[in-house]
Design an enzyme around this catalytic site. Structure first.
Site, PDB file in Angstrom:
ATOM      1  N   GLY A 193       0.658  -1.294  -0.026  1.00 28.41           N
ATOM      2  CA  GLY A 193       0.003   0.036   0.040  1.00 28.41           C
ATOM      3  C   GLY A 193       0.841   1.257   0.139  1.00 28.41           C
ATOM      4  O   GLY A 193       0.756   2.241  -0.660  1.00 28.41           O
ATOM      5  N   ASP A 194       1.938   1.312   0.684  1.00 36.88           N
ATOM      6  CA  ASP A 194       2.856   2.141   0.629  1.00 36.88           C
ATOM      7  C   ASP A 194       3.832   2.581  -0.572  1.00 36.88           C
ATOM      8  O   ASP A 194       3.759   3.694  -1.010  1.00 36.88           O
ATOM      9  CB  ASP A 194       3.999   2.030   1.840  1.00 36.88           C
TER      10      ASP A 194
END
Ligand code: ADP
Length: 317
Positions: free
Chosen positions: A258-259
């Site tokens: 997600g990052d």
């Protein structure tokens, strides 16, 4: 405008090499790997050639040094990472179960990462910043809230922008003033990067269309919803919607996807690419990252990202 900056935890991750339940038996660990959601995010920004800086704290130890060296080597401005003399660098122990879920033991709140100061170096970084990216989890850290608000106000004043990844568990939102911090972020974000149900938590409704309209009405121009292996969807305030159905890869370690995704979307947009192309590039960075063990191991530079996009099969729906 100035660099993309973020505020939050830096830590190392140690992974069990076998799957199973928790850490009660003696077992082989693999690591340390540099980690911490804000660190992963900002490293990805720099690897794609974006100007980047982080406000954080590490201990005066090898775990801190390996993180700072990694960020520095990739081009992140590490001047606002303070070095604690009395607390060690944060750490996380992770073990996968057979069903893919994970057990964690975190040592963050009593580590150097558990206190973030608005130092002179942090203020200087804020004074140069053009974009602030905030992770929901950072608000759990004493001191981070002040640094975040100071950064947002300064960047806003200079005509910069703000993004928010509400990566926080629903159960935590009721505690303390976390809900209030969350509302503040929703009022201030230009770009929102929720994952799965976080969209509903952020909007306070379980209907996707209603949630998106409500968030646009708050002034959030772009909402990019992460859907794990199923890809991601872009919702623009103008009504535009793009669905990317995802690259087909073998998932080895989902930490950091997600990052990597968020940093790649933001950096692509800041580099002048349109939302549809940025979405594809972000999904590629997320997918590539899950194929390798270690939260930062799979973060691509621009060439690696282009190669991945050209050579990886994708789902059509
Ligand atoms: P988070 O880590 O914030 O929960 P996701 O797990 O949704 O975020 O991952 C972010 C993005 O990375 C997804 O939207 C998707 O594009 C990509 N991604 C993540 N896991 C996979 C996977 N197993 N296969 C392909 N793409 C993935």
């Amino acid at each position: 405008l100035g660099p993309t900056i973020t505020v939050g935890e830096i830590l190392v991750e140690l992974m069990a090499t076998t799957t199973g339940f928790g850490f009660k038996e003696a077992q082989t660990l693999y690591g340390p790997f540099p980690s911490g959601a804000p660190a992963i995010f900002i490293d990805q920004v720099a690897r794609l050639g974006g100007a980047a800086g982080i406000i954080a704290s590490v201990g005066n130890d090898d775990f801190g040094a390996l993180n700072v060296e990694r960020l520095q080597n990739d081009g992140v401005d590490t001047s606002a990472i303070s070095k604690s003399t009395d607390r060690p660098t944060g750490s996380a122990f992770v073990r996968y179960r057979d069903d893919g879920s994970r057990d964690f033991i975190f040592n963050i709140m009593h580590s150097a990462a558990g206190s973030i100061e608005l130092s002179a170096q942090a203020k200087a970084l804020i004074a140069r910043a053009g974009h602030v990216h905030v992770m929901g989890s950072a608000f759990a850290i004493p001191g981070a809230g002040l640094a975040i608000r100071t950064a947002i106000e300064a960047v806003r004043e200079r005509g910069g922008s703000v993004s928010f990844d509400p990566n926080v568990r629903k159960e935590l939102l009721g505690s303390g003033n976390l809900r209030q911090q969350f509302e503040y972020m929703l009022q201030n974000a230009d770009l929102l990067l929720p994952s799965g149900e976080e969209l509903f938590v952020a909007a306070g409704t379980e209907d996707e269309a209603t949630a998106v309209t409500h968030l646009h009405d708050l002034g959030i121009d772009e909402i990019v919803l992460k859907r794990g292996k199923d890809g991601a969807t872009y919702f623009g305030a103008t009504g535009a919607r793009y669905d990317f159905h995802g690259f087909v890869v073998e998932e080895v370690d989902p930490t950091g996807a997600g990052d990597a995704f968020g940093a790649t979307y933001l950096t692509s947009r800041r580099q002048g690419l349109g939302p549809e192309v940025s979405l594809e590039r972000a999904a590629a960075a997320g997918a590539r990252n899950v194929t390798l063990q270690g939260p930062m191991t799979g973060l691509p530079n621009t060439t690696e990202l282009d190669t991945f996009i050209a050579s990886t099969p994708r789902r059509t729906k």
